[in-house]
Design a protein around this motif. Structure first.
Motif, PDB file in Angstrom:
ATOM      1  N   GLY A 133     -47.692   3.688 -62.980  1.00 21.04           N
ATOM      2  CA  GLY A 133     -46.493   4.890 -62.934  1.00 21.04           C
ATOM      3  C   GLY A 133     -45.880   4.974 -64.582  1.00 21.04           C
ATOM      4  N   ASN A 134     -46.544   4.358 -65.420  1.00 21.85           N
ATOM      5  CA  ASN A 134     -46.079   4.411 -66.890  1.00 21.85           C
ATOM      6  C   ASN A 134     -44.578   4.247 -67.088  1.00 21.85           C
ATOM      7  OD1 ASN A 134     -46.763   4.867 -69.565  1.00 21.85           O
ATOM      8  ND2 ASN A 134     -46.610   7.087 -69.539  1.00 21.85           N
ATOM      9  N   ILE A 135     -44.042   3.171 -66.560  1.00 18.92           N
ATOM     10  CA  ILE A 135     -42.476   2.871 -66.380  1.00 18.92           C
ATOM     11  C   ILE A 135     -42.558   2.459 -67.800  1.00 18.92           C
ATOM     12  CG2 ILE A 135     -40.867   1.808 -65.509  1.00 18.92           C
ATOM     13  CD1 ILE A 135     -42.292   2.052 -63.011  1.00 18.92           C
ATOM     14  N   ARG A 136     -41.402   2.642 -68.555  1.00 19.17           N
ATOM     15  CA  ARG A 136     -41.069   2.282 -69.992  1.00 19.17           C
ATOM     16  C   ARG A 136     -40.716   0.800 -69.793  1.00 19.17           C
ATOM     17  NH1 ARG A 136     -36.945   4.854 -74.477  1.00 19.17           N
ATOM     18  NH2 ARG A 136     -37.455   3.317 -76.032  1.00 19.17           N
ATOM     19  N   ASP A 137     -41.296  -0.088 -70.779  1.00 19.15           N
ATOM     20  CA  ASP A 137     -40.863  -1.840 -70.691  1.00 19.15           C
ATOM     21  C   ASP A 137     -41.263  -2.277 -69.238  1.00 19.15           C
ATOM     22  OD1 ASP A 137     -39.648  -1.185 -73.137  1.00 19.15           O
ATOM     23  OD2 ASP A 137     -37.699  -0.868 -72.556  1.00 19.15           O
ATOM     24  N   TYR A 138     -41.977  -1.729 -68.551  1.00 19.49           N
ATOM     25  CA  TYR A 138     -42.290  -2.527 -67.304  1.00 19.49           C
ATOM     26  C   TYR A 138     -43.851  -2.556 -67.165  1.00 19.49           C
ATOM     27  CZ  TYR A 138     -42.090  -3.780 -62.465  1.00 19.49           C
ATOM     28  OH  TYR A 138     -42.265  -4.798 -61.221  1.00 19.49           O
ATOM     29  N   THR A 139     -44.523  -1.090 -66.976  1.00 18.89           N
ATOM     30  CA  THR A 139     -45.847  -0.788 -66.714  1.00 18.89           C
ATOM     31  C   THR A 139     -46.246  -0.127 -67.503  1.00 18.89           C
ATOM     32  OG1 THR A 139     -45.248   1.076 -65.080  1.00 18.89           O
ATOM     33  CG2 THR A 139     -45.406  -1.223 -64.182  1.00 18.89           C
ATOM     34  N   ARG A 140     -45.923   0.254 -68.811  1.00 17.35           N
ATOM     35  CA  ARG A 140     -46.491   1.137 -69.834  1.00 17.35           C
ATOM     36  C   ARG A 140     -47.393   0.287 -70.723  1.00 17.35           C
ATOM     37  NH1 ARG A 140     -42.488   5.173 -72.608  1.00 17.35           N
ATOM     38  NH2 ARG A 140     -42.291   5.692 -70.537  1.00 17.35           N
ATOM     39  N   THR A 141     -48.807   0.915 -70.613  1.00 22.57           N
ATOM     40  CA  THR A 141     -49.803   0.264 -71.281  1.00 22.57           C
ATOM     41  C   THR A 141     -50.092   0.968 -72.762  1.00 22.57           C
ATOM     42  OG1 THR A 141     -51.481   1.390 -70.300  1.00 22.57           O
ATOM     43  CG2 THR A 141     -50.845  -0.761 -69.365  1.00 22.57           C
ATOM     44  N   MET A 142     -51.012   0.582 -73.493  1.00 20.05           N
ATOM     45  CA  MET A 142     -51.256   1.258 -74.620  1.00 20.05           C
ATOM     46  C   MET A 142     -51.841   2.479 -74.324  1.00 20.05           C
ATOM     47  SD  MET A 142     -52.826  -1.675 -77.412  1.00 20.05           S
ATOM     48  CE  MET A 142     -53.784  -2.632 -76.156  1.00 20.05           C
ATOM     49  N   THR A 143     -52.639   2.450 -73.424  1.00 28.24           N
ATOM     50  CA  THR A 143     -53.334   3.611 -73.089  1.00 28.24           C
ATOM     51  C   THR A 143     -52.651   4.990 -72.612  1.00 28.24           C
ATOM     52  OG1 THR A 143     -54.105   3.197 -70.899  1.00 28.24           O
ATOM     53  CG2 THR A 143     -55.806   2.883 -72.755  1.00 28.24           C
ATOM     54  N   THR A 144     -51.853   4.664 -71.519  1.00 26.06           N
ATOM     55  CA  THR A 144     -50.629   5.408 -70.962  1.00 26.06           C
ATOM     56  C   THR A 144     -49.748   5.707 -71.977  1.00 26.06           C
ATOM     57  OG1 THR A 144     -49.537   3.703 -70.142  1.00 26.06           O
ATOM     58  CG2 THR A 144     -51.122   4.681 -68.745  1.00 26.06           C
ATOM     59  N   ALA A 145     -49.307   4.916 -72.889  1.00 27.48           N
ATOM     60  CA  ALA A 145     -48.267   5.131 -73.922  1.00 27.48           C
ATOM     61  C   ALA A 145     -48.767   6.286 -74.728  1.00 27.48           C
ATOM     62  CB  ALA A 145     -47.664   4.120 -74.456  1.00 27.48           C
ATOM     63  N   ILE A 146     -50.061   6.133 -75.329  1.00 29.37           N
ATOM     64  CA  ILE A 146     -50.769   7.054 -76.162  1.00 29.37           C
ATOM     65  C   ILE A 146     -50.769   8.588 -75.654  1.00 29.37           C
ATOM     66  CG2 ILE A 146     -52.709   7.782 -77.373  1.00 29.37           C
ATOM     67  CD1 ILE A 146     -53.429   4.581 -77.566  1.00 29.37           C
ATOM     68  N   ALA A 147     -51.171   8.543 -74.204  1.00 28.30           N
ATOM     69  CA  ALA A 147     -51.104  10.009 -73.842  1.00 28.30           C
ATOM     70  C   ALA A 147     -49.471  10.414 -73.474  1.00 28.30           C
ATOM     71  CB  ALA A 147     -51.648   9.783 -72.318  1.00 28.30           C
ATOM     72  N   LEU A 148     -48.738   9.613 -73.190  1.00 20.05           N
ATOM     73  CA  LEU A 148     -47.457  10.144 -73.165  1.00 20.05           C
ATOM     74  C   LEU A 148     -46.653  10.629 -74.338  1.00 20.05           C
ATOM     75  CD1 LEU A 148     -44.814  10.728 -71.575  1.00 20.05           C
ATOM     76  CD2 LEU A 148     -44.345   8.583 -71.794  1.00 20.05           C
ATOM     77  N   GLU A 149     -46.858   9.602 -75.451  1.00 22.42           N
ATOM     78  CA  GLU A 149     -46.112   9.886 -76.579  1.00 22.42           C
ATOM     79  C   GLU A 149     -47.002  11.066 -77.412  1.00 22.42           C
ATOM     80  OE1 GLU A 149     -43.546   8.481 -77.579  1.00 22.42           O
ATOM     81  OE2 GLU A 149     -43.346   6.958 -75.731  1.00 22.42           O
ATOM     82  N   THR A 150     -48.044  11.261 -77.447  1.00 18.19           N
ATOM     83  CA  THR A 150     -48.638  12.377 -78.048  1.00 18.19           C
ATOM     84  C   THR A 150     -48.323  13.659 -77.348  1.00 18.19           C
ATOM     85  OG1 THR A 150     -50.600  10.819 -78.503  1.00 18.19           O
ATOM     86  CG2 THR A 150     -51.157  13.274 -78.646  1.00 18.19           C
ATOM     87  N   SER A 151     -48.370  13.801 -76.209  1.00 21.23           N
ATOM     88  CA  SER A 151     -47.819  14.775 -75.323  1.00 21.23           C
ATOM     89  C   SER A 151     -46.263  15.284 -75.639  1.00 21.23           C
ATOM     90  CB  SER A 151     -47.718  14.605 -73.885  1.00 21.23           C
ATOM     91  OG  SER A 151     -47.149  13.921 -73.286  1.00 21.23           O
ATOM     92  N   LYS A 152     -45.576  14.093 -76.210  1.00 20.35           N
ATOM     93  CA  LYS A 152     -44.057  14.343 -76.537  1.00 20.35           C
ATOM     94  C   LYS A 152     -43.887  14.736 -77.994  1.00 20.35           C
ATOM     95  CE  LYS A 152     -41.538  10.962 -75.467  1.00 20.35           C
ATOM     96  NZ  LYS A 152     -40.947   9.527 -75.393  1.00 20.35           N
ATOM     97  N   GLY A 153     -45.190  14.661 -78.825  1.00 24.90           N
ATOM     98  CA  GLY A 153     -45.215  15.001 -80.199  1.00 24.90           C
ATOM     99  C   GLY A 153     -44.863  14.019 -81.051  1.00 24.90           C
ATOM    100  N   GLU A 154     -44.922  12.328 -80.325  1.00 20.20           N
ATOM    101  CA  GLU A 154     -44.581  11.406 -81.219  1.00 20.20           C
ATOM    102  C   GLU A 154     -46.005  10.994 -81.424  1.00 20.20           C
ATOM    103  OE1 GLU A 154     -41.961   9.956 -82.212  1.00 20.20           O
ATOM    104  OE2 GLU A 154     -40.460  11.457 -80.828  1.00 20.20           O
ATOM    105  N   PHE A 155     -46.615  11.683 -82.275  1.00 13.65           N
ATOM    106  CA  PHE A 155     -48.079  11.200 -82.869  1.00 13.65           C
ATOM    107  C   PHE A 155     -48.134  10.053 -83.406  1.00 13.65           C
ATOM    108  CE2 PHE A 155     -51.944  11.559 -85.615  1.00 13.65           C
ATOM    109  CZ  PHE A 155     -52.769  11.813 -84.899  1.00 13.65           C
ATOM    110  N   ALA A 156     -47.149   9.768 -84.368  1.00 10.68           N
ATOM    111  CA  ALA A 156     -47.401   8.406 -84.984  1.00 10.68           C
ATOM    112  C   ALA A 156     -47.181   7.225 -84.390  1.00 10.68           C
ATOM    113  CB  ALA A 156     -46.205   8.316 -86.166  1.00 10.68           C
ATOM    114  N   PHE A 157     -46.190   7.347 -83.209  1.00 10.65           N
ATOM    115  CA  PHE A 157     -46.076   6.152 -82.206  1.00 10.65           C
ATOM    116  C   PHE A 157     -47.601   5.848 -81.417  1.00 10.65           C
ATOM    117  CE2 PHE A 157     -45.035   4.138 -78.432  1.00 10.65           C
ATOM    118  CZ  PHE A 157     -43.862   2.880 -78.817  1.00 10.65           C
TER     119      PHE A 157
END
Length: 228
Positions: A179-203
């Motif tokens: 479920g890509n839950i922050r600080d619980y189930t968010r992994t590197m791959t899911t975080a990359i997909a989410l943060e890029t879609s939010k415009g947080e390219f550097a993260f």
């Protein structure tokens, strides 16, 4: 190009500063993938050993099935496991969906056929005299199998590392079951997909650099073992 360089500089700064969110995400990836690969090894190595040394009807079908499962899309695995763990599913009462355990289960299913298939290849490439020699020296069946695994240890270790490299970089299972839950189930791959879609390219780039580093180390070890 300025955007790329600025994002790269920011991502390196996040890594150098040991950003808490970055490394918490990295830890979640390593923890779930590590637990999954241990479980997959405990299941996949015996399966590969039995198929590798076995001469039974349907052996070719079993090998074909393993080859097919190796190419199974991660979203299909996520879909099937989701059905079992959802509230309407047979295991819904356990409350595992959208937890790290659900991700571990899905990644175990993903990695097991990979480890089993590589183990079959390692056993097939071993000296055919290992088992008869061990039995001639008084070893029982289990002792003979153990000796065979010892002789093919580099191939078996390569199987485990290949499985780890597969699960650490997958996104479908982690997204659908965690479920890509922050600080619980968010992994590197899911975080990359989410943060890029939010415009947080550097993260996302920071996590991508770490993920590529992990993948590089895994492949270097795998190549070393294959050479051995």
């Amino acid at each position: 190009m300025d955007f790329i360089w600025q994002s790269l500089a920011t991502s390196l700064t996040l890594i150098a500063a040991l950003d808490v969110e970055v490394f918490r995400t990295v830890w979640t990836s390593l923890y779930t993938s590590g637990c999954a690969i241990v479980a997959a090894a405990l299941a996949g190595i015996p399966i590969g050993l039995l198929i590798g040394i076995g001469r039974f009807p349907g052996r070719r079908l079993a090998v074909t099935l393993l080859n097919t499962l190796m190419a199974l899309p991660t979203v299909v695995i996520g879909l099937v496991v989701y059905g079992f763990l959802s509230r309407q599913g047979p295991l819904g009462s356990w409350g595992l969906l959208f937890t790290p355990m659900a991700m571990i289960i899905g990644q175990t299913v993903l990695a097991t056929p990979i480890i089993a298939n590589y183990t079959v290849a390692a056993i097939a490439g071993a000296d055919s005299r290992i088992l008869p020699t061990a039995q001639t020296l008084g070893a029982g069946r289990l002792q003979g199998w153990l000796q065979l695994l010892i002789e093919t240890r580099f191939g078996v270790m390569a199987a485990v590392i290949a499985g780890f490299g597969r699960v650490i970089a997958e996104v479908g299972v982690a997204m659908m079951l965690g479920g890509n839950i922050r600080d619980y189930t968010r992994t590197m791959t899911t975080a990359i997909a989410l943060e890029t879609s939010k415009g947080e390219f550097a993260f996302g780039l920071a996590l991508g650099i770490i993920l590529m580093t992990v993948a590089l180390v895994v492949n270097l070890i795998l190549n070393l073992l294959q050479q051995r």
